[in-house]
Design a protein around this motif. Structure first.
Motif, PDB file in Angstrom:
ATOM      1  N   LEU A  68       0.490  -1.372   2.191  1.00  0.00           N
ATOM      2  CA  LEU A  68      -0.721  -0.585   1.587  1.00  0.00           C
ATOM      3  C   LEU A  68      -0.940   0.765   2.498  1.00  0.00           C
ATOM      4  CD1 LEU A  68      -3.317  -3.226   0.361  1.00  0.00           C
ATOM      5  CD2 LEU A  68      -1.595  -2.047  -0.938  1.00  0.00           C
ATOM      6  N   ALA A  69      -0.272   1.768   2.149  1.00  0.00           N
ATOM      7  CA  ALA A  69      -0.388   3.025   3.070  1.00  0.00           C
ATOM      8  C   ALA A  69      -1.466   4.238   2.486  1.00  0.00           C
ATOM      9  CB  ALA A  69       1.081   3.668   3.242  1.00  0.00           C
ATOM     10  N   PRO A  70      -2.153   4.964   3.408  1.00  0.00           N
ATOM     11  CA  PRO A  70      -1.935   4.867   4.810  1.00  0.00           C
ATOM     12  C   PRO A  70      -2.499   3.529   5.459  1.00  0.00           C
ATOM     13  CG  PRO A  70      -3.540   6.415   4.466  1.00  0.00           C
ATOM     14  CD  PRO A  70      -3.128   5.815   3.108  1.00  0.00           C
ATOM     15  N   ALA A  71      -1.861   3.232   6.824  1.00  0.00           N
ATOM     16  CA  ALA A  71      -2.231   1.934   7.496  1.00  0.00           C
ATOM     17  C   ALA A  71      -3.630   2.316   8.210  1.00  0.00           C
ATOM     18  CB  ALA A  71      -0.992   1.739   8.231  1.00  0.00           C
ATOM     19  N   GLU A  72      -4.040   3.426   8.424  1.00  0.00           N
ATOM     20  CA  GLU A  72      -5.263   3.435   9.341  1.00  0.00           C
ATOM     21  C   GLU A  72      -6.563   3.347   8.810  1.00  0.00           C
ATOM     22  OE1 GLU A  72      -4.111   7.738   8.200  1.00  0.00           O
ATOM     23  OE2 GLU A  72      -2.792   6.073   8.964  1.00  0.00           O
ATOM     24  N   ILE A  73      -6.453   3.300   7.213  1.00  0.00           N
ATOM     25  CA  ILE A  73      -7.525   2.888   6.647  1.00  0.00           C
ATOM     26  C   ILE A  73      -7.704   1.575   6.058  1.00  0.00           C
ATOM     27  CG2 ILE A  73      -8.699   3.653   4.463  1.00  0.00           C
ATOM     28  CD1 ILE A  73      -7.343   6.198   4.355  1.00  0.00           C
ATOM     29  N   LYS A  74      -8.947   0.872   6.102  1.00  0.00           N
ATOM     30  CA  LYS A  74      -9.074  -0.520   5.961  1.00  0.00           C
ATOM     31  C   LYS A  74      -8.985  -0.451   4.300  1.00  0.00           C
ATOM     32  CE  LYS A  74     -11.791  -4.460   7.038  1.00  0.00           C
ATOM     33  NZ  LYS A  74     -13.048  -4.739   7.651  1.00  0.00           N
ATOM     34  N   LYS A  75      -8.337  -1.322   3.882  1.00  0.00           N
ATOM     35  CA  LYS A  75      -8.419  -1.670   2.480  1.00  0.00           C
ATOM     36  C   LYS A  75      -9.286  -2.872   2.208  1.00  0.00           C
ATOM     37  CE  LYS A  75      -5.024   1.299   2.850  1.00  0.00           C
ATOM     38  NZ  LYS A  75      -4.510   1.150   4.049  1.00  0.00           N
ATOM     39  N   ALA A  76     -10.218  -2.677   1.276  1.00  0.00           N
ATOM     40  CA  ALA A  76     -11.055  -3.748   0.903  1.00  0.00           C
ATOM     41  C   ALA A  76     -11.373  -3.883  -0.556  1.00  0.00           C
ATOM     42  CB  ALA A  76     -12.604  -3.651   1.874  1.00  0.00           C
ATOM     43  N   GLY A  77     -11.389  -4.909  -1.205  1.00  0.00           N
ATOM     44  CA  GLY A  77     -11.732  -5.308  -2.439  1.00  0.00           C
ATOM     45  C   GLY A  77     -10.532  -5.954  -3.275  1.00  0.00           C
ATOM     46  N   THR A  78     -10.894  -6.178  -4.306  1.00  0.00           N
ATOM     47  CA  THR A  78     -10.139  -7.038  -5.234  1.00  0.00           C
ATOM     48  C   THR A  78      -9.172  -6.109  -6.041  1.00  0.00           C
ATOM     49  OG1 THR A  78     -11.716  -7.374  -6.730  1.00  0.00           O
ATOM     50  CG2 THR A  78     -11.329  -9.031  -5.037  1.00  0.00           C
ATOM     51  N   HIS A  79      -9.297  -5.017  -6.280  1.00  0.00           N
ATOM     52  CA  HIS A  79      -8.814  -3.726  -7.268  1.00  0.00           C
ATOM     53  C   HIS A  79      -7.283  -3.570  -6.867  1.00  0.00           C
ATOM     54  CE1 HIS A  79     -10.302  -1.086  -4.008  1.00  0.00           C
ATOM     55  NE2 HIS A  79      -9.084  -0.510  -4.560  1.00  0.00           N
ATOM     56  N   PHE A  80      -6.842  -4.175  -5.612  1.00  0.00           N
ATOM     57  CA  PHE A  80      -5.276  -3.984  -5.496  1.00  0.00           C
ATOM     58  C   PHE A  80      -4.411  -4.990  -6.192  1.00  0.00           C
ATOM     59  CE2 PHE A  80      -7.496  -2.086  -1.761  1.00  0.00           C
ATOM     60  CZ  PHE A  80      -7.033  -0.876  -1.626  1.00  0.00           C
ATOM     61  N   ASP A  81      -4.935  -5.998  -6.742  1.00  0.00           N
ATOM     62  CA  ASP A  81      -4.365  -6.984  -7.403  1.00  0.00           C
ATOM     63  C   ASP A  81      -3.443  -6.528  -8.465  1.00  0.00           C
ATOM     64  OD1 ASP A  81      -5.947  -8.818  -6.210  1.00  0.00           O
ATOM     65  OD2 ASP A  81      -6.818  -9.785  -7.803  1.00  0.00           O
ATOM     66  N   LEU A  82      -3.804  -5.507  -9.198  1.00  0.00           N
ATOM     67  CA  LEU A  82      -2.941  -5.127 -10.362  1.00  0.00           C
ATOM     68  C   LEU A  82      -1.733  -4.320  -9.815  1.00  0.00           C
ATOM     69  CD1 LEU A  82      -2.257  -4.534 -13.330  1.00  0.00           C
ATOM     70  CD2 LEU A  82      -3.761  -2.547 -13.272  1.00  0.00           C
ATOM     71  N   PRO A  83      -1.937  -3.390  -8.788  1.00  0.00           N
ATOM     72  CA  PRO A  83      -0.733  -2.643  -8.352  1.00  0.00           C
ATOM     73  C   PRO A  83       0.203  -3.582  -7.602  1.00  0.00           C
ATOM     74  CG  PRO A  83      -2.635  -1.946  -7.162  1.00  0.00           C
ATOM     75  CD  PRO A  83      -3.156  -2.764  -8.431  1.00  0.00           C
ATOM     76  N   ILE A  84      -0.318  -4.624  -6.820  1.00  0.00           N
ATOM     77  CA  ILE A  84       0.680  -5.500  -6.319  1.00  0.00           C
ATOM     78  C   ILE A  84       1.383  -6.279  -7.361  1.00  0.00           C
ATOM     79  CG2 ILE A  84       0.741  -7.265  -4.923  1.00  0.00           C
ATOM     80  CD1 ILE A  84      -1.698  -6.464  -3.222  1.00  0.00           C
ATOM     81  N   ALA A  85       0.729  -6.847  -8.207  1.00  0.00           N
ATOM     82  CA  ALA A  85       1.481  -7.525  -9.225  1.00  0.00           C
ATOM     83  C   ALA A  85       2.420  -6.646 -10.008  1.00  0.00           C
ATOM     84  CB  ALA A  85       0.470  -8.288 -10.234  1.00  0.00           C
ATOM     85  N   LEU A  86       2.223  -5.451 -10.176  1.00  0.00           N
ATOM     86  CA  LEU A  86       3.237  -4.739 -10.835  1.00  0.00           C
ATOM     87  C   LEU A  86       4.301  -4.352 -10.128  1.00  0.00           C
ATOM     88  CD1 LEU A  86       0.783  -2.149 -12.670  1.00  0.00           C
ATOM     89  CD2 LEU A  86       2.148  -3.784 -13.804  1.00  0.00           C
ATOM     90  N   GLY A  87       3.948  -3.999  -8.835  1.00  0.00           N
ATOM     91  CA  GLY A  87       5.162  -3.803  -7.817  1.00  0.00           C
ATOM     92  C   GLY A  87       6.024  -5.092  -7.833  1.00  0.00           C
ATOM     93  N   VAL A  88       5.545  -6.263  -7.772  1.00  0.00           N
ATOM     94  CA  VAL A  88       6.461  -7.494  -7.671  1.00  0.00           C
ATOM     95  C   VAL A  88       7.641  -7.492  -8.855  1.00  0.00           C
ATOM     96  CG1 VAL A  88       6.547 -10.164  -7.717  1.00  0.00           C
ATOM     97  CG2 VAL A  88       4.811  -8.704  -6.292  1.00  0.00           C
ATOM     98  N   ILE A  89       6.660  -7.366 -10.101  1.00  0.00           N
ATOM     99  CA  ILE A  89       7.462  -7.310 -11.335  1.00  0.00           C
ATOM    100  C   ILE A  89       8.542  -6.358 -11.239  1.00  0.00           C
ATOM    101  CG2 ILE A  89       7.187  -7.195 -13.890  1.00  0.00           C
ATOM    102  CD1 ILE A  89       4.456  -8.105 -13.585  1.00  0.00           C
ATOM    103  N   ALA A  90       8.163  -4.961 -10.839  1.00  0.00           N
ATOM    104  CA  ALA A  90       9.105  -3.751 -10.917  1.00  0.00           C
ATOM    105  C   ALA A  90      10.289  -4.083  -9.908  1.00  0.00           C
ATOM    106  CB  ALA A  90       8.426  -2.583 -10.762  1.00  0.00           C
ATOM    107  N   ALA A  91       9.799  -4.669  -8.437  1.00  0.00           N
ATOM    108  CA  ALA A  91      10.870  -4.833  -7.665  1.00  0.00           C
ATOM    109  C   ALA A  91      11.657  -5.977  -7.985  1.00  0.00           C
ATOM    110  CB  ALA A  91      10.104  -5.046  -6.318  1.00  0.00           C
ATOM    111  N   SER A  92      11.352  -6.936  -8.739  1.00  0.00           N
ATOM    112  CA  SER A  92      12.312  -7.913  -9.228  1.00  0.00           C
ATOM    113  C   SER A  92      13.106  -7.514 -10.287  1.00  0.00           C
ATOM    114  CB  SER A  92      11.375  -9.261  -9.590  1.00  0.00           C
ATOM    115  OG  SER A  92      10.665  -8.963 -10.522  1.00  0.00           O
ATOM    116  N   GLY A  93      13.106  -6.519 -10.789  1.00  0.00           N
ATOM    117  CA  GLY A  93      14.053  -5.832 -11.972  1.00  0.00           C
ATOM    118  C   GLY A  93      13.582  -6.171 -13.346  1.00  0.00           C
ATOM    119  N   ARG A  94      12.336  -6.598 -13.362  1.00  0.00           N
ATOM    120  CA  ARG A  94      11.861  -6.830 -14.807  1.00  0.00           C
ATOM    121  C   ARG A  94      11.533  -5.829 -15.833  1.00  0.00           C
ATOM    122  NH1 ARG A  94      10.768 -12.233 -16.080  1.00  0.00           N
ATOM    123  NH2 ARG A  94      10.980 -11.212 -18.283  1.00  0.00           N
ATOM    124  N   LEU A  95      11.395  -4.705 -14.891  1.00  0.00           N
ATOM    125  CA  LEU A  95      10.963  -3.409 -15.787  1.00  0.00           C
ATOM    126  C   LEU A  95      12.266  -2.474 -15.974  1.00  0.00           C
ATOM    127  CD1 LEU A  95       7.474  -2.932 -14.268  1.00  0.00           C
ATOM    128  CD2 LEU A  95       7.857  -3.839 -16.580  1.00  0.00           C
TER     129      LEU A  95
END
Length: 511
Positions: A68-95
């Motif tokens: 999660l970039a930029p690394a100097e900003i603290k990332k808090a909250g559960t709203h990163f779930d969706l982009p992470i899950a979509l990233g996994v699906i995309a990186a595995s070639g399912r899209l």
């Protein structure tokens, strides 16, 4: 394979762009998140695994790295779930072998349930406002649809991870959030100043406070009407401007207090209990959150039983009362929250509450009275312009049938005085209470005979130089309420009456 998606995070009450990068490599199954994540972001792994599988996709048993970039900003909250899950699906070639065209200029926000459903998250409005005017698209949970519409950003609402993934691959379309950004006005509480029996001096003081944005301290015995007056005080303030409504709504969005799809149009009224901690009052926590002083931004903060608040909580009010903001510093980050509120505090004259009562005898010793009043330090009292003594309500006032002035009538005079100040302070202070230095000398010139009044106040009553400055500011507000171009001697005399604790301290010291 590598995938990249856009998302957002919060820094105080402002949104910041974040790039979510997901890389899947061969090797033993592993999952790691880098980029200064908090516990909620680290825990996203279990939610993402279950959501991806329950949405009909295989979760790769390989080495997965999320950055999660930029690394100097603290990332808090559960709203990163969706982009992470979509990233996994995309990186595995399912899209598809190439990233979908809709990845570009689209921002994804949302918390995932284990079955893949999207849950609403806090701070959506604040995050989306960072994208306003950019011509980009944001995908948010359906539960945040109404809130997202306020931002003016092109927003799409989704109910599940499967819906978003299908939209990215062009298999379906998402519903656009409504673009209407109306203001939610007050429904009216039914409380009115006309219901307050007696206390004309206190009513006059609150009118002056509303007109000049002066903080107030009400001192009186139990049952005198301190709380009743304070809870009706907000009705005297002018309607919020669009910018004030937007900033207030952002604060409530960040705090997770719910937004109905309309800008908050009613000025906040916050009444924390005296057992509140200094962190809850000012703001803080391991992941900083706005406190009560920020939730009262553009509104009223009522502190009943003021001396009963903890000493750290009372002393923590110094910064917001002076700078109208709160800075919360932690090891890895520092955030600032706005805190421009009008404080109304209430206290008894002594621990038992009956010092000076016409019919009930006070049971407190002089030492107890001194200790009780000393809980409110001098620096805090210096930041309170109006110090008002309330007396016990007489039976004749309680029995009287004629109603006093309504809140609307008083608010009309207040609004006229505020308009005078807005014209006066173009590019400078926004209210009489904020005048300092050159502005104070320019707009508070002493009339003939007023110097003798102030000299008596300083020499005979022991008023400090800061107290005299406050008397001038109050006098200016009184003049504005009367529509007078300059301060008159009678305005100075009236203003002196609103510094009762200064007089009491001076008398106790032997002046």
């Amino acid at each position: 394979m590598l995938s990249k998606l856009n998302t957002l995070c919060l820094k105080g009450i402002d949104g910041r762009e974040v790039l979510a990068e997901v890389y899947i490599a061969s090797g033993l199954p592993a999952y790691s998140v880098v980029g200064l994540p908090d516990a909620a972001v680290k825990e996203a792994k279990d939610r993402v695994v279950a959501a991806v599988r329950n949405s009909g996709y295989d979760f790769p048993a390989k080495r997965i790295t999320v950055n999660l970039a930029p690394a100097e900003i603290k990332k808090a909250g559960t709203h990163f779930d969706l982009p992470i899950a979509l990233g996994v699906i995309a990186a595995s070639g399912r899209l598809g072998k190439k990233p979908p065209a809709r990845f570009t200029d689209t921002y994804f926000i949302g918390e995932l349930a284990l079955d893949g459903a999207l849950r609403p998250v806090a701070g959506v409005l604040a995050m989306l406002l960072a994208l306003k005017g950019r011509g980009v698209t944001a995908v948010v949970p359906a539960g945040n649809s109404a809130e997202a519409a306020i931002s003016g950003v092109n927003c799409l609402a989704a109910s599940s991870l499967k819906d978003v993934a299908s939209w990215l691959s062009g298999e379906n379309e998402l519903i656009a959030c409504s673009a209407a950004a109306t203001v939610q006005t007050s429904s009216g509480s039914g409380n009115d100043f006309s219901e307050v029996k007696g206390q004309p001096f206190a009513k006059r003081a609150l009118e002056i406070a509303a007109a000049g944005f002066h903080n107030v301290l009400l001192v009186g015995p139990p049952g005198a009407g301190k709380s009743m007056l304070a809870r009706r005080f907000g009705a005297l303030l002018p309607p919020m401007t669009f910018d004030e409504s937007l900033e207030t709504t952002k604060l409530y969005s960040v705090s997770g207090l719910g937004v109905t799809g309309r800008l908050i149009g009613e000025r906040p009224f916050r009444e924390p209990h005296h057992t509140i901690s200094d962190a809850a009052l000012i703001g803080g926590g391991s992941s900083p959150r706005p406190g009560e002083v920020s939730l009262a931004h553009n509104g009223v903060l009522f502190l009943d039983e003021f001396p009963e608040f903890s000493r750290p909580a009372i002393e923590a009010l110094r910064e917001p009362l002076e700078a109208w903001k709160v800075t919360v510093s932690r090891v890895r980050e520092s955030v600032a929250y706005p805190a421009r509120f009008l404080m109304v505090a209430a206290m008894n004259p002594c621990p038992c509450g009956y010092l000076g009562h016409p019919t009930r005898e006070c049971a407190c010793t002089p030492l107890q009275v001194h200790k009780y009043r000393a809980k409110v330090s001098g620096p805090i009292l210096d930041r309170i312009d109006l110090q008002v003594q309330l007396s016990a309500v007489k039976y004749a006032d309680w029995e009287a049938l004629p109603r006093g002035e309504s809140s609307a009538e008083i608010a009309g005079r207040v609004l006229k005085a505020i308009e005078i100040q807005r014209k006066r302070f173009k590019g400078g202070a926004k209210a009489n209470a904020f005048m300092a230095g050159a502005e104070l000398r320019r707009h508070c010139a002493l009339p003939e005979g007023a110097s003798a009044v102030l000299e008596t106040a300083m020499n005979k009553l022991g008023f400090s130089a800061r107290s005299l400055d406050k008397i001038l500011k109050i006098s200016r507000t009184i003049a504005d309420l009367e529509g007078a171009s300059g301060i008159k001697r009678e305005h100075i005399i009236e203003a002196v009456q609103y510094r009762m604790l200064d007089k009491a301290a001076a008398l106790a010291a032997g002046f």
